[in-house]
Design a protein around this motif. Sequence first.
Motif, PDB file in Angstrom:
ATOM      1  N   CYS A   1     -13.107  -0.587 -14.015  1.00 56.10           N
ATOM      2  CA  CYS A   1     -12.840  -1.080 -12.670  1.00 56.10           C
ATOM      3  C   CYS A   1     -13.596  -0.207 -11.665  1.00 56.10           C
ATOM      4  O   CYS A   1     -13.579   1.016 -11.766  1.00 56.10           O
ATOM      5  CB  CYS A   1     -11.341  -1.036 -12.399  1.00 56.10           C
ATOM      6  SG  CYS A   1     -10.909  -1.549 -10.737  1.00 56.10           S
ATOM      7  N   LYS A   2     -14.245  -0.800 -10.700  1.00 58.11           N
ATOM      8  CA  LYS A   2     -15.021  -0.024  -9.731  1.00 58.11           C
ATOM      9  C   LYS A   2     -14.154   0.642  -8.665  1.00 58.11           C
ATOM     10  O   LYS A   2     -14.637   1.426  -7.869  1.00 58.11           O
ATOM     11  CB  LYS A   2     -16.077  -0.903  -9.072  1.00 58.11           C
ATOM     12  CG  LYS A   2     -15.523  -2.006  -8.206  1.00 58.11           C
ATOM     13  CD  LYS A   2     -16.629  -2.798  -7.564  1.00 58.11           C
ATOM     14  CE  LYS A   2     -16.034  -3.896  -6.686  1.00 58.11           C
ATOM     15  NZ  LYS A   2     -17.067  -4.636  -5.991  1.00 58.11           N
ATOM     16  N   ASP A   3     -12.865   0.364  -8.652  1.00 59.36           N
ATOM     17  CA  ASP A   3     -11.973   0.919  -7.633  1.00 59.36           C
ATOM     18  C   ASP A   3     -11.289   2.224  -8.053  1.00 59.36           C
ATOM     19  O   ASP A   3     -10.538   2.794  -7.264  1.00 59.36           O
ATOM     20  CB  ASP A   3     -10.891  -0.105  -7.266  1.00 59.36           C
ATOM     21  CG  ASP A   3     -11.498  -1.364  -6.662  1.00 59.36           C
ATOM     22  OD1 ASP A   3     -12.538  -1.242  -5.973  1.00 59.36           O
ATOM     23  OD2 ASP A   3     -10.944  -2.443  -6.889  1.00 59.36           O
ATOM     24  N   ILE A   4     -11.520   2.692  -9.264  1.00 60.43           N
ATOM     25  CA  ILE A   4     -10.895   3.937  -9.713  1.00 60.43           C
ATOM     26  C   ILE A   4     -11.971   4.904 -10.210  1.00 60.43           C
ATOM     27  O   ILE A   4     -13.115   4.516 -10.448  1.00 60.43           O
ATOM     28  CB  ILE A   4      -9.828   3.689 -10.807  1.00 60.43           C
ATOM     29  CG1 ILE A   4     -10.448   3.042 -12.043  1.00 60.43           C
ATOM     30  CG2 ILE A   4      -8.703   2.842 -10.275  1.00 60.43           C
ATOM     31  CD1 ILE A   4      -9.472   2.894 -13.188  1.00 60.43           C
ATOM     32  N   TRP A   5     -11.570   6.173 -10.331  1.00 62.13           N
ATOM     33  CA  TRP A   5     -12.494   7.217 -10.763  1.00 62.13           C
ATOM     34  C   TRP A   5     -12.472   7.345 -12.276  1.00 62.13           C
ATOM     35  O   TRP A   5     -11.456   7.147 -12.919  1.00 62.13           O
ATOM     36  CB  TRP A   5     -12.085   8.557 -10.150  1.00 62.13           C
ATOM     37  CG  TRP A   5     -12.313   8.624  -8.683  1.00 62.13           C
ATOM     38  CD1 TRP A   5     -11.473   8.195  -7.698  1.00 62.13           C
ATOM     39  CD2 TRP A   5     -13.460   9.144  -8.018  1.00 62.13           C
ATOM     40  NE1 TRP A   5     -12.019   8.417  -6.466  1.00 62.13           N
ATOM     41  CE2 TRP A   5     -13.247   9.011  -6.632  1.00 62.13           C
ATOM     42  CE3 TRP A   5     -14.645   9.714  -8.448  1.00 62.13           C
ATOM     43  CZ2 TRP A   5     -14.169   9.420  -5.692  1.00 62.13           C
ATOM     44  CZ3 TRP A   5     -15.563  10.133  -7.508  1.00 62.13           C
ATOM     45  CH2 TRP A   5     -15.330   9.980  -6.153  1.00 62.13           C
ATOM     46  N   TYR A   6     -13.640   7.728 -12.825  1.00 64.77           N
ATOM     47  CA  TYR A   6     -13.754   7.988 -14.253  1.00 64.77           C
ATOM     48  C   TYR A   6     -14.443   9.332 -14.456  1.00 64.77           C
ATOM     49  O   TYR A   6     -15.274   9.743 -13.646  1.00 64.77           O
ATOM     50  CB  TYR A   6     -14.600   6.907 -14.945  1.00 64.77           C
ATOM     51  CG  TYR A   6     -13.969   5.546 -14.932  1.00 64.77           C
ATOM     52  CD1 TYR A   6     -13.075   5.168 -15.920  1.00 64.77           C
ATOM     53  CD2 TYR A   6     -14.268   4.630 -13.927  1.00 64.77           C
ATOM     54  CE1 TYR A   6     -12.498   3.917 -15.912  1.00 64.77           C
ATOM     55  CE2 TYR A   6     -13.695   3.373 -13.906  1.00 64.77           C
ATOM     56  CZ  TYR A   6     -12.815   3.023 -14.905  1.00 64.77           C
ATOM     57  OH  TYR A   6     -12.242   1.788 -14.897  1.00 64.77           O
ATOM     58  N   LEU A   7     -14.083   9.981 -15.524  1.00 63.50           N
ATOM     59  CA  LEU A   7     -14.780  11.197 -15.930  1.00 63.50           C
ATOM     60  C   LEU A   7     -15.789  10.796 -17.001  1.00 63.50           C
ATOM     61  O   LEU A   7     -15.422  10.254 -18.042  1.00 63.50           O
ATOM     62  CB  LEU A   7     -13.803  12.240 -16.490  1.00 63.50           C
ATOM     63  CG  LEU A   7     -14.448  13.489 -17.079  1.00 63.50           C
ATOM     64  CD1 LEU A   7     -15.167  14.285 -15.985  1.00 63.50           C
ATOM     65  CD2 LEU A   7     -13.405  14.356 -17.763  1.00 63.50           C
TER      66      LEU A   7
END
Length: 99
Positions: free
Chosen positions: A84-90
């Motif tokens: 999802c482009k609305d949350i952060w990922y590591l």
Amino acid sequence: MLHFLPATLRGAIAGLILFCQTLLLVPILVALALLKLLIPIDVCRVFFTRACIVVAETWIAINSGWMHLTQKADWDVQLPQNMCKDIWYLVTSNHQSWA
């Protein structure tokens, strides 16, 4: 780029470039580090720090260049399907050591 050459020749080319860059860049890096150590003026130390960083980045660029020239890299990028482009990922990567 040189993937058509035999592995032995590509290895010799890579080794020669690595040897030459080490022979050229190590004395420069050591000299800059010694000057930074011996000259206690803050402006000079900042300059020598930046100069050391330039030498290190040059070393990295040359390494990347000879690896690209002599090695064939296969990329394996795996992404989850439900990102999802609305949350952060590591994002982390694993690499093979060339040394």
